[in-house]
Design an enzyme around this catalytic site. Sequence first.
Site, PDB file in Angstrom:
ATOM      1  N   HIS A   8      -9.687  -3.113   9.602  1.00 55.01           N
ATOM      2  CA  HIS A   8      -9.874  -3.253   7.977  1.00 55.01           C
ATOM      3  C   HIS A   8     -10.245  -4.614   7.328  1.00 55.01           C
ATOM      4  O   HIS A   8      -9.750  -4.734   6.378  1.00 55.01           O
ATOM      5  CB  HIS A   8      -8.189  -3.123   7.876  1.00 55.01           C
ATOM      6  CG  HIS A   8      -7.807  -1.422   7.648  1.00 55.01           C
ATOM      7  ND1 HIS A   8      -8.580  -0.402   6.991  1.00 55.01           N
ATOM      8  CD2 HIS A   8      -6.885  -1.538   8.653  1.00 55.01           C
ATOM      9  CE1 HIS A   8      -8.516   0.811   7.703  1.00 55.01           C
ATOM     10  NE2 HIS A   8      -6.918   0.225   8.347  1.00 55.01           N
ATOM     11  N   ALA A  34       2.489  -0.632  10.464  1.00 55.40           N
ATOM     12  CA  ALA A  34       1.199  -2.077  10.464  1.00 55.40           C
ATOM     13  C   ALA A  34       0.960  -2.476   9.167  1.00 55.40           C
ATOM     14  O   ALA A  34       0.267  -0.444   8.833  1.00 55.40           O
ATOM     15  CB  ALA A  34       0.646  -2.226  11.727  1.00 55.40           C
ATOM     16  N   MET A  35       0.044  -3.004   8.563  1.00 53.47           N
ATOM     17  CA  MET A  35      -0.676  -2.878   7.723  1.00 53.47           C
ATOM     18  C   MET A  35      -1.237  -4.212   7.174  1.00 53.47           C
ATOM     19  O   MET A  35      -0.789  -5.464   7.411  1.00 53.47           O
ATOM     20  CB  MET A  35       1.084  -3.268   6.440  1.00 53.47           C
ATOM     21  CG  MET A  35       0.492  -3.389   4.909  1.00 53.47           C
ATOM     22  SD  MET A  35      -1.196  -1.653   4.302  1.00 53.47           S
ATOM     23  CE  MET A  35      -2.245  -2.971   2.900  1.00 53.47           C
ATOM     24  N   GLU A  36      -2.580  -3.805   6.954  1.00 56.57           N
ATOM     25  CA  GLU A  36      -3.713  -4.319   7.177  1.00 56.57           C
ATOM     26  C   GLU A  36      -3.646  -5.938   5.836  1.00 56.57           C
ATOM     27  O   GLU A  36      -5.422  -6.047   5.755  1.00 56.57           O
ATOM     28  CB  GLU A  36      -5.314  -3.833   6.527  1.00 56.57           C
ATOM     29  CG  GLU A  36      -4.975  -3.007   5.788  1.00 56.57           C
ATOM     30  CD  GLU A  36      -4.872  -1.927   5.842  1.00 56.57           C
ATOM     31  OE1 GLU A  36      -4.094  -1.390   6.347  1.00 56.57           O
ATOM     32  OE2 GLU A  36      -5.765  -0.667   5.154  1.00 56.57           O
ATOM     33  N   ASN A  37      -2.691  -6.421   5.117  1.00 55.65           N
ATOM     34  CA  ASN A  37      -3.132  -7.286   3.800  1.00 55.65           C
ATOM     35  C   ASN A  37      -3.786  -8.429   4.798  1.00 55.65           C
ATOM     36  O   ASN A  37      -3.909  -8.870   5.529  1.00 55.65           O
ATOM     37  CB  ASN A  37      -1.691  -8.035   3.497  1.00 55.65           C
ATOM     38  CG  ASN A  37      -0.500  -7.374   4.399  1.00 55.65           C
ATOM     39  OD1 ASN A  37      -0.137  -6.312   3.545  1.00 55.65           O
ATOM     40  ND2 ASN A  37       0.275  -6.954   5.514  1.00 55.65           N
ATOM     41  N   GLU A  66       0.402  -1.898  -0.252  1.00 55.03           N
ATOM     42  CA  GLU A  66      -0.443   0.098  -0.063  1.00 55.03           C
ATOM     43  C   GLU A  66       1.059   1.059   0.675  1.00 55.03           C
ATOM     44  O   GLU A  66       2.274   1.126   0.372  1.00 55.03           O
ATOM     45  CB  GLU A  66      -0.797  -0.047   1.180  1.00 55.03           C
ATOM     46  CG  GLU A  66      -1.644   1.367   0.768  1.00 55.03           C
ATOM     47  CD  GLU A  66      -2.646   1.173   2.303  1.00 55.03           C
ATOM     48  OE1 GLU A  66      -2.883   0.709   3.344  1.00 55.03           O
ATOM     49  OE2 GLU A  66      -3.934   2.196   1.927  1.00 55.03           O
ATOM     50  N   GLU A 124      -9.720   4.369   6.966  1.00 55.26           N
ATOM     51  CA  GLU A 124      -8.737   4.750   7.776  1.00 55.26           C
ATOM     52  C   GLU A 124      -8.982   5.052   8.809  1.00 55.26           C
ATOM     53  O   GLU A 124      -8.845   5.285  10.576  1.00 55.26           O
ATOM     54  CB  GLU A 124      -7.475   5.702   7.145  1.00 55.26           C
ATOM     55  CG  GLU A 124      -5.999   4.909   6.796  1.00 55.26           C
ATOM     56  CD  GLU A 124      -5.875   4.026   7.580  1.00 55.26           C
ATOM     57  OE1 GLU A 124      -6.059   3.494   8.383  1.00 55.26           O
ATOM     58  OE2 GLU A 124      -4.822   2.907   6.025  1.00 55.26           O
ATOM     59  N   HIS A 154      -6.949  -2.018  15.344  1.00 55.85           N
ATOM     60  CA  HIS A 154      -7.238  -1.034  14.118  1.00 55.85           C
ATOM     61  C   HIS A 154      -6.954  -1.794  12.703  1.00 55.85           C
ATOM     62  O   HIS A 154      -7.596  -2.255  12.008  1.00 55.85           O
ATOM     63  CB  HIS A 154      -6.086  -0.204  14.005  1.00 55.85           C
ATOM     64  CG  HIS A 154      -5.925   0.739  12.868  1.00 55.85           C
ATOM     65  ND1 HIS A 154      -6.396   2.215  12.792  1.00 55.85           N
ATOM     66  CD2 HIS A 154      -5.645   0.860  11.616  1.00 55.85           C
ATOM     67  CE1 HIS A 154      -6.337   2.421  11.513  1.00 55.85           C
ATOM     68  NE2 HIS A 154      -5.243   1.537  10.601  1.00 55.85           N
ATOM     69  N   GLU A 155      -5.400  -2.982  13.087  1.00 56.66           N
ATOM     70  CA  GLU A 155      -5.904  -3.977  11.615  1.00 56.66           C
ATOM     71  C   GLU A 155      -6.708  -4.654  11.060  1.00 56.66           C
ATOM     72  O   GLU A 155      -7.269  -4.967   9.763  1.00 56.66           O
ATOM     73  CB  GLU A 155      -4.303  -4.172  11.757  1.00 56.66           C
ATOM     74  CG  GLU A 155      -3.144  -3.148  11.791  1.00 56.66           C
ATOM     75  CD  GLU A 155      -2.781  -2.733  10.615  1.00 56.66           C
ATOM     76  OE1 GLU A 155      -3.596  -2.594   9.351  1.00 56.66           O
ATOM     77  OE2 GLU A 155      -2.716  -1.278  11.171  1.00 56.66           O
TER      78      GLU A 155
HETATM   79 ZN    ZN Z   1      -5.555   1.417   8.603  1.00 56.73          ZN
END
Ligand code: ZN
Length: 893
Positions: free
Chosen positions: A329, A290-293, A157, A348, A325-326
Amino acid sequence: MPRFFFVMAAFLTMSSALSSEKPFSFKDTPGKLPKDVVPMDYAIRVVPDIEKLTFSGAETVKLSVRRRVRELMLNALELKIETASVDGKTLPASAIKSDANNELLKLELGSELTTGEHTLELRFTGRINQQGQGLFYMRYQEQGAATRKIMLGSQFEATDARRFFPCWDEPAFRARFQLTAVVPENWLAVSNMPVEDEHKIPNGKEVRFAATPPMPSYLNVFVAGELESVESKSGPTQLRVIATKGKAETSRYALEATAQILQYYNDYFGVAYPLPKLDQIALPGGFGGAMENWGAITYYESKLLFDPYSSSEETKQDIYGVIAHEMAHQWFGDLVTMAWWDNLWLNEGFASWMGSKCTAHFNPQWEVWLRREFPRDPSRRSGIAKEAAMEGDARSTTHPIQQPVATEAEANSAFDDITYKKGQSFLRMLESFLGEDVFRNGIRRYITAHMYSNTTTTDLWNSLSEVSGKPVAEIAAGWITQPGFPLVKVRRAQGSDVSLKQERFTVNFRNPPPLQWKIPITFMVVGQPPGSLLMKSETDTVHDIPADRAFKLNVDGAGNYRVEYDESSWKLLLGALKSLNVADRVNLLSDTWALVQANHVPLARYFELVEKLPASGELAEREQIIHVLDFINRLLSGNAEQPRFHRYARSLLRPSFDAVGWGGRTGEKPATANLRASLIKALGEFDDPQIVAACRERFKAYLADPGSLPPDLRPPIFAIVGRYAKESTWNQLHELGLKTTSVEEKQNYYNALAGAMDPKLAKKTLPIALTDELPTSRALFLVSRVARDSGHPDIAWEFAKANMKMLLAKTDALGANTYVSGLFTFFSDDSRAKELKAYAKNNLPAVSAPHVAKAVDEIQFRSEFKNRLVAQLSVLLNSKTSANSSESSGAIH
Ligand SMILES: [Zn+2]
């Protein structure tokens, strides 16, 4: 994703006028790729070369051609295309056109491609990057291992999937992705879906993952290395927390939190988590957030791993908030995705709100809504919950939550506090206006109606309107498409009427365009149940408010507006503070501080409020005060008034510390541990001799026996010891930082080094940013830390200027665009604003302009505010001198 530093590519698109935004329609979605050809399925095979830090890849893409075309256009960046064929026919090399500037790959077909299904096959090679963009590598220390290890991760992203494989890299182009990868035999490979097949091949093993459901390209993920996992199951969902070897035990907390949060969301969204498994992966570098893959969320290690023996309460709360949070998503962002980046706030703002709501639900004692927002980036100015967003939103450099994304610069400036935190604040205000159950039912309707598809903000308003029967789009318009927010002025009118008047609230902003909002107002006569009204015009009136009773607007501070009371209302409120809950008191503190910044009221009004507060040790309340004292203290750096100000600040905080003490009591609230840590750090910075001496003593004991110092006390004690360090102490802290394999502990030690006030030591700390002692993504922020915490932003800037090229090599494009302006925000002299403008003109790309403008505004504001504060402080402190003569004598009442 809760991250703030990543790359956005240049977009060549225009969004339609926001006021007339339509529900999602694929063909009308902005973007630069033609909508005539749509990918349905990708099968991708990747073979990384760990020695050369390159990879080779091949992919087969099933296409649905909707209108006859003579060329295919898709995204690719820093990939070398070896061969291309369509329906088995190889294209000549001359038909493959790479357009690096626009990140496009054009394939000229020679003849027309008919409508219907076709197959594209590509072979390509690419790079494994040092920074967290596309496929990247991390080198890290493993406990007990003689040499450093290497592992791979990915970050796509917003627009970096195109660095890993050629693709239609815009969120509306949903497709199924099936990844196959070749890795060393002793590695664990992870992607969105479970492993479908794994078999040994020469020099390693080949791992094939199951195909994903239709999803945007930016949600793909690939992680591989010498990893281990802890596992559990929640209903049909397989849960794993994955980390580098030796860290399984610190994964337990995340695993438990994940199971708890999953159940909550399964219920809240009304649609069960749709994938067979959910992995939470700790990366020892690469990026800071962090990333919501989908199905395999990646985290910077200290955002996921909790060591019960060395991690602090603060870290534990942070981890829970980031996971919540993640995971939000996984539905809001992954199952249903914003159509285009102009609606990024949908992803977001919602995940921030939902994550906070879930965290608060399970952990009411953490004061989630009142405290600083999760997650906090150490390089950013800290603020209180929504306060950081409101501070930025009051300035001339702000922008609407939703704005057209036409260029890289516009896209970049959309990924900020406004998108995340103002988005969250607005949703919270809307939820409290519509009611919790009605709001949830609207969200359920929205998810069910749009799953496996994309949406615009209008789709969300439609679902909420249908369920609530209220004109949600009409209320939302002013908050989503206008910059800024309102100030509501309260005036006691005749008899029992209270008149309200709204205007735009601004700070350091000459001639702001006047704006109006539809404000969902909540109010109460103190001690009575709250009421509400929708303020639709410039003025309104509340009736039947007894003239002798305290009256407060914005109940619990849940609304995204400021309130200014007339003199008689203010006096009544001051008299009723004991009857207000902590949320309302924090709201009064924050509004008053904002009014001081805006020069509506004098500084004395803020401290009048502080001194009249009940002598309770409420965490959020004390943290708001600490935030303000800290801000003033930084402005006073080097000023003759500073020692007198320190004395005053100590007199305000010391009674709270004396009440909580150094700890060791069993069964105390987690908030007490947070409060103690905040107070030690603040009192230490305000030069409290007893606190500083006690910190040194405890540090000495820690060196002899690390078990002697509870984890919660480590960050503040290291910070204070580091702040007043001599060279020998600096060396001790450095030694500890070099030794530990925990990312969290390492950061604590290096933060302490960065805070050293001795300029000689600041100069010793700075060059560490050029080494690989810290993870790449963190190293350059060591300089920002020095600028902020040592009191020597000038030394930090001189160092950064001289080493800019090496520093920027450690970050991605957005990081590079914001880095210099970030360093300047710690200055408060007008001349530095000029210096930044001149530097930017000669050295920074045009896309840095919005960040430079924000930094210039911040410096000018601080410079003006400093002059105003110093003058007002002298008067204020003169009036306090007699009461302040002895150390820790208690609060001044
Ligand atoms: Zn986010």
